[in-house]
Structures are given as C-alpha cells and as structure tokens.
Design a protein around this motif. Structure first.
Motif, mmCIF file in Angstrom:
data_model
loop_
_atom_site.group_PDB
_atom_site.id
_atom_site.type_symbol
_atom_site.label_atom_id
_atom_site.label_comp_id
_atom_site.label_asym_id
_atom_site.label_seq_id
_atom_site.Cartn_x
_atom_site.Cartn_y
_atom_site.Cartn_z
ATOM 1 N N GLY A 192 16.184 16.205 -48.060
ATOM 2 C CA GLY A 192 14.921 15.916 -48.270
ATOM 3 C C GLY A 192 13.813 17.196 -48.409
ATOM 4 N N GLY A 193 12.740 16.873 -48.891
ATOM 5 C CA GLY A 193 11.899 17.982 -48.937
ATOM 6 C C GLY A 193 10.884 18.252 -47.765
ATOM 7 N N LEU A 194 11.223 17.316 -46.753
ATOM 8 C CA LEU A 194 10.493 17.691 -45.520
ATOM 9 C C LEU A 194 11.181 18.475 -44.569
ATOM 10 N N GLY A 195 12.509 18.538 -44.808
ATOM 11 C CA GLY A 195 13.514 19.455 -43.849
ATOM 12 C C GLY A 195 13.819 18.684 -42.773
ATOM 13 N N HIS A 196 13.586 19.602 -41.671
ATOM 14 C CA HIS A 196 13.998 19.202 -40.516
ATOM 15 C C HIS A 196 12.585 19.202 -39.752
ATOM 16 N N ARG A 251 3.545 22.142 -39.379
ATOM 17 C CA ARG A 251 3.579 20.902 -40.294
ATOM 18 C C ARG A 251 2.034 19.958 -40.154
ATOM 19 N N GLU A 263 2.320 22.216 -47.171
ATOM 20 C CA GLU A 263 3.157 23.452 -47.117
ATOM 21 C C GLU A 263 2.936 24.548 -48.402
ATOM 22 N N MET A 294 11.214 23.374 -51.991
ATOM 23 C CA MET A 294 11.546 22.621 -51.257
ATOM 24 C C MET A 294 13.344 22.717 -50.880
ATOM 25 N N HIS A 333 11.873 25.757 -44.171
ATOM 26 C CA HIS A 333 10.569 25.612 -43.691
ATOM 27 C C HIS A 333 10.474 26.504 -42.975
#
Lengths: 393, 393
Positions: free
Chosen positions: A367-371, B47, B341, B365, B371
């Motif tokens: 996913g694009g939010l990562g971790h 975030r 981001e 992403m 990230h």
C-alpha cells in the motif's frame, strides 16, 4: 464541513493458516474501499511490539501511553460512567466465587448482568478513612474506586485463580492500600455470602477481585488541542473510557453490546447521524478480537463478513473520510494479542489512491501508506479534515 | 570531488483531481531521473503533520526546529542581509495602510519595491533605550529589529486586518516590548504620513506591521559539523535566511525572483558554476507553492513543465548527485499547506535504482526509498558525497 470516521475493528490482524480471516472472508465492500483508497500496514507502537487494547487506543487517539496510561482501572471506570476524582485509586473489578479461602471461579459462573446489579450496593463501604465504591458493568465485570488519602498503586491485585485473593504491597508506599483492600475482601465476602441471591447460586458471587489499579491521568481533550468535536460509538466500556479520556462525547446505541450479536446497522446509522454535529467519530467493533482470543477462525471470518455487509456500506456513503484499521492483531492460532502489523485504509474523495485492491494483511503490504505507527493516525485524520495546526509559517 | 545539489521545488506535492499537477505535467527530464534513480515519499516532520516552509527547510538541512526555530522574523532578516545580534528581537514586517486607526490594507496597495526603499530610512528610530532597525525587501515586505535590553517575544504581533495594530503582552515579560512596539507604531505612522511620496498614494504606506517575532537561535554550521562547503541559490528571502543560519554562502543570481518569472536557466548555470567550489548546493524554486496557494492547477502544472525543461537538464548533466524533492504539499484544491507526503528522487552515477519510472506522488509510493522524513535528507546527502562521519568504528 469536512469530517472523518475512524472504524477500529478490534483484534482484526491475524496470521495465515494458510489464509488469514481477512483473506478468507467475502468482503466486497472493504475491498472496494481498499481499491478506491490508499492502504498500508500499521503497528500501534512499533514493529513487533505487542499492544494492549487500552494503550493501543490511546496511541491511536494521539496520546502517548508512556505519559498518560496508568492501568486499565481508571479507563474502565470512565467507560461505565463513574465520576473519578484525581486521587481515586481505581481497579478493574470482578465478581468471583471463593471457597475455603481460594478463588474457584474468577467470573462467579458468569453471573448475569441483572443479578450482578442487585448485589452491587453490598460492595460499597468505608474502610478506615477510605470510601470504597463499586459499579458493575456487564456480567461479572465492574470497576472499584478507593477514595481517600495515602493510597498507592504500588500493590498487587487480588485476582488470583486457585489462590487466596490477597493484595501485597510492593513497598511501604503500598502498605495502607494493601491493608484496606485485604480488609475489604474479607468484609465484602461476609456481606455477599449472606445474600439470599447467592444462596441459590451454584457459583455464588461472594467476593470482589481487583486488578490493574491506577490513578486517572488527565490529558488535554481533542477539542482543546485541535478544536475538533468528537464522539465515540462503542459497546465495550474500555473503549468508551479511552474516548472519554480524550474528551469525546459518548453516543449510546441500543444493541451495541461489544459482542458478536452487536447491532452493526444501528451503530453505523448512529455514526451517520452524529456527523451532523461532530468532526470526528470513533466507531469501535469488538467481536473479531474475542473470536481471536477464542481461536475461532470461522467466527472471526463470519464477523468480518457481517461488518462488511451491515456496517461498511453505511459508512462508505456518508461522504466523510473513512479510516479503517485495528488496534492490534489477535491471531486465532495464538488466542492472544500479537505484535504483527494490522492493515489500514484511508478513503475519501480527494485522497491519493494506490493500486492495492484488497483489504488484508498481505495485500496492504504494497500500500501507498507504507508502514505506519498508531501515533500517525490522528495527525493524518487532522490533515484530512483540515484541523491540523501548521507547524511553522 | 563528489558533490550534491538539492533542488527543493516549494509546495510541489498535491492531491489528485483526478490527477495531481505532477501527474498532469509533461516532464520527461524529471521522469528520466526517476527512472535512472531511486525514489520515495517524504514527510518533512511525520505523517500528516502540516509543515511551514521555514520549519520544513530547517528540518531538511538537519536542524530540529523544536530546538532552533524561533519564529520567521530572524530567518527573514538573515535572508535580506541584516546583521543580527544575539539579543535582537526580530519581526517579519510589512508596510501597510492605516485609516482612522485601523488597518485597511496590510500590503499598502502592494507598494513597489523602489518606493518602499525610499521610505525605509523613516522607519529607523530609537524608543527609550531600544534601537529600531528596518530593512525592506520585496514590495511591502521587510524585517524589523528591536535592539536593546529586556525585550521578549511574549507578545502578539501588530498585523491585524481591519483592526487597530496593537501589540499585547502575553505576560509581564512582554510589557516593555509591547510598550516600545506600540509607541513605535504611533511614531512611524506620524513620520510616514507626512512623507510626500505617501501623499500621492491611494493606499499610503503609512504604518509598519510586525509579526512572527523571535530571537535568532544560532546552530553549528554545515561546515563545522561535516566539513561541507555549501551554498544557496534562491529568490525568496526566507530560504536564504534558513540557508544562512546553516552557514551556507548565498549566491545571488540575477533574475532569481522567487516568483513564476524567475530565471531558471540562470539559477541552474549558477549552480553548475558553484560546483567548482562547493560540496553542496541548495537550489530553491518557489513558484509551485504560490500557484498552490492561489489554487491555480494550470499554473502549477506549467511551472513544473518549465522547471523540467529549463532547469533539470542543466542539473542532470552536472555530474553531481541530485536530490529533488519539496518541503511540503500545497494542494491546489486546498490553497494551503497540507500534511501529505512529497515525492523525492535521489540520482547519481553509483546510486541504487528502483523500478519507478515517473516522478509523482502516486508512482513514488512504490519507490525504493520508502517513506522518509525531512531529517533523513541531510544524512543521505552526506552519505552520497562521502562526508558522513562514521558513527562507531
């Protein structure tokens, strides 16, 4: 007005055997949100750390449990509507069955809620200068306040299966508290044993056990911090307690039981109604965690399917930003919490979209939010609904 | 010699409507760098946190704003070349128009830079034992120094539209400062009102407003910390100020305006020239942020295309490592900074390469950098050019 709903599906994360309950469940609505939203994985604290439900919710609400957590007792008490004073020492408490000085059933045969309510008043008493106040919640459960001077949480609880329910002080700061709690245990056992209701019970509710004692640590509310009006919809007392600590209003929904028979439709509709007034709704569904604790893969899978069918469509058409995640994993194969990440979806009309098409522990790895971490959730929600304060100029 | 250029495209990140400006722009050169480099997403702080431009640049230069940030005033003053003493209280300041005691235009009809320069000397004065020094920069903008004893930033600014420009102390520490600033406001209004230039203006520049007051907090320079010679190329004063705080030399480039008409080619060529002397060049381009604040999707997209065509090819053939990113998102749909981001590229002859082929918020992403946070940027640059100190042995 921009607003957001945070749906926490308690204990949702799991391990593959060979599929996880999320992978096995038919859940077209959650998958559609994954497809139209942005996804990722989240650790409430950090990778591999096993969270409790209480500390995890505090984290997600933006409060560092290392600073504001002091045992489950005060949060449970808040959640069942008890008014706490700053110096109250508060325990999670249970009706239990004692025989020959030992605890033989720490749930008093899962006494019915209405029977527990009848016994409640016998538990209140004064010991030395300390007022002792008990309120029962669901079945054997309740919370116990010790209100007075010189109390300390430097003590053990009394919740000890097959042993004497004795409280021991860790050091001399806890001496008075241990003395009071031990005297209370004797006196409440005497009172409860005499009650006619208990005389008829196979497992008499003849003692009160106390654990997770602590003092409430107040925190600035979400409203004070961000000007955000927020509300909680939950069956379970603990989650209401965490929400109350954060200054959320509690919306009581008929049929929200905190169990598998909870009325999901009623909870969803209450959330939609609340959007007229509130910027932020925290909606909690408990049962997947309970099925995880019971090792019931099928039950957990069916519960996910019910949430997908009965709750998610209502939320999805609300127009609010949706954040859907969990507080921790409760793998059926382990029957307890684990430190494995949980999946998360953020869905809203102008939000970025990744190419993940399913909502489960494996798909959301890409996913694009990562971790993420739990403490990222509230800043992300504030950013979505434009309630974030700019840092700098 | 290994060296690096950090290109910050201010306010670059955006939200999909249904594309972001970066997705919509034709930008073959940036995409080629994404393809031949490694990409990812970056939050300046964390975030969802919405950053200011000042705090964000400090973060990216490796300075924790929680420690070294004290309002925008000192950074603006540094950026326009004022010399600051440690006890100077420094405000961001504007020429404005006051009528009947109220501010009717906080930009004095966007007074021309050369007219503002003519009025500048009238603003300097002494109040009690405090020297007041003003320098104008572009149009109505400037910075104001209060130099003397017992000054405090526990005061409000005076920049209040449709209200009296009154400074109020938060507590008794701010009393003297508030008194001085209020007396200054009266006196400067008297002086400016009499000036013949103002008599001809529809919106006379007849008062000075002050805001974001603070004391400069000095930090160890990049050279002192890493032995790295560094320079800044920027039109905007604030970015030069942040760079100066970090000990960078400022390279003035003709036509670098900090606006959409800035001379990108001249800035690029100045950077290439500076590589002969410097290890690290910080190159700032402002206009995408301004287009975001104006909600001008087309303008932002065109500006990205200009940067891609006029600036990126010059930098790409320099032989230096390139780091291309932004300080924060300024979505056109929101007209203000957001906590989403921003994409980042690191490109250099021996750097690792991921399989991302486009430079935008969605493609990145999946980037190999994952990230990141702003505070990761400077260590990564030091690592690229082999100026990092080994931690341990």
């Amino acid at each position: 007005m921009k607003n957001a709903i945070l749906l926490i599906i308690d204990g949702l994360g799991d391990l593959p055997t060979p599929q996880t309950p999320l992978q096995a469940a038919k859940k077209p609505n959650l998958d559609r949100l994954a497809e139209k939203g942005i996804t990722g994985l989240m650790s409430s604290f950090d990778r591999g750390v096993v969270p409790g439900s209480d500390t995890s919710h505090l984290n997600i609400f933006g409060y560092d449990p290392l600073i504001c957590y002091s045992g489950r007792g005060p949060l449970e008490a808040l959640g069942i509507g008890m008014k706490l004073e700053k110096t109250d020492l508060v325990f999670r408490a249970n009706f239990a069955t004692m025989k020959d000085g030992k605890i033989i059933d720490r749930r008093a045969g899962r006494i019915a809620t209405e029977d527990a309510k009848k016994l409640e008043k016998l538990v209140n008493m004064k010991m030395e200068d300390v007022e002792i106040i008990f309120k029962s919640s669901v079945e054997h459960r309740g919370a116990l306040i010790l209100r007075g001077h010189g109390l300390s949480n430097k003590v053990t609880g009394t919740d000890r299966t097959n042993m004497e329910p004795i409280c021991v002080a860790f050091d001399n700061r806890g001496e008075k508290t241990a003395r009071i709690l031990n005297e209370f245990t004797k006196e409440v056992h005497k009172r409860l044993s005499k009650d006619h209701l208990n005389k008829k019970r196979k497992m008499p509710a003849n003692v009160i056990l106390a654990r997770s004692g602590g003092f409430l640590k107040e925190v600035p509310s979400l409203r004070a911090q961000y000007g955000m009006l927020s509300a909680c919809i939950s069956g379970g007392a603990l989650y209401k307690g965490c929400a109350k600590l954060a200054g959320m209003d509690i919306i009581e929904v008929k049929g929200a039981t905190g169990t598998a028979n909870t009325n999901l439709k009623a909870k969803g509709e209450a959330a939609i109604h609340a959007l007229k007034k509130y910027d932020f709704i925290f909606l909690h569904v408990k049962a997947c965690d309970s099925f995880g604790h019971d090792g019931d893969f099928k039950g957990k899978t069916k519960m996910i399917e019910r949430i997908d069918k009965e709750l998610v469509p209502i939320l999805a058409k609300s127009g609010a930003y949706l954040v859907i995640t969990s507080d921790h994993s409760t793998p059926c194969s382990r029957k307890t919490h684990s430190g494995h990440e949980v999946p998360i979806i953020i869905y809203g009309k102008d939000e970025r979209i990744d190419d993940v098409k399913k909502f489960d522990e494996i798909s959301c790895m890409k996913g694009g939010l990562g971790h993420m971490k739990g403490r990222n959730v509230m800043p992300l929600i504030l950013n979505l609904i434009e309630k974030a304060k700019k840092y700098g100029s």
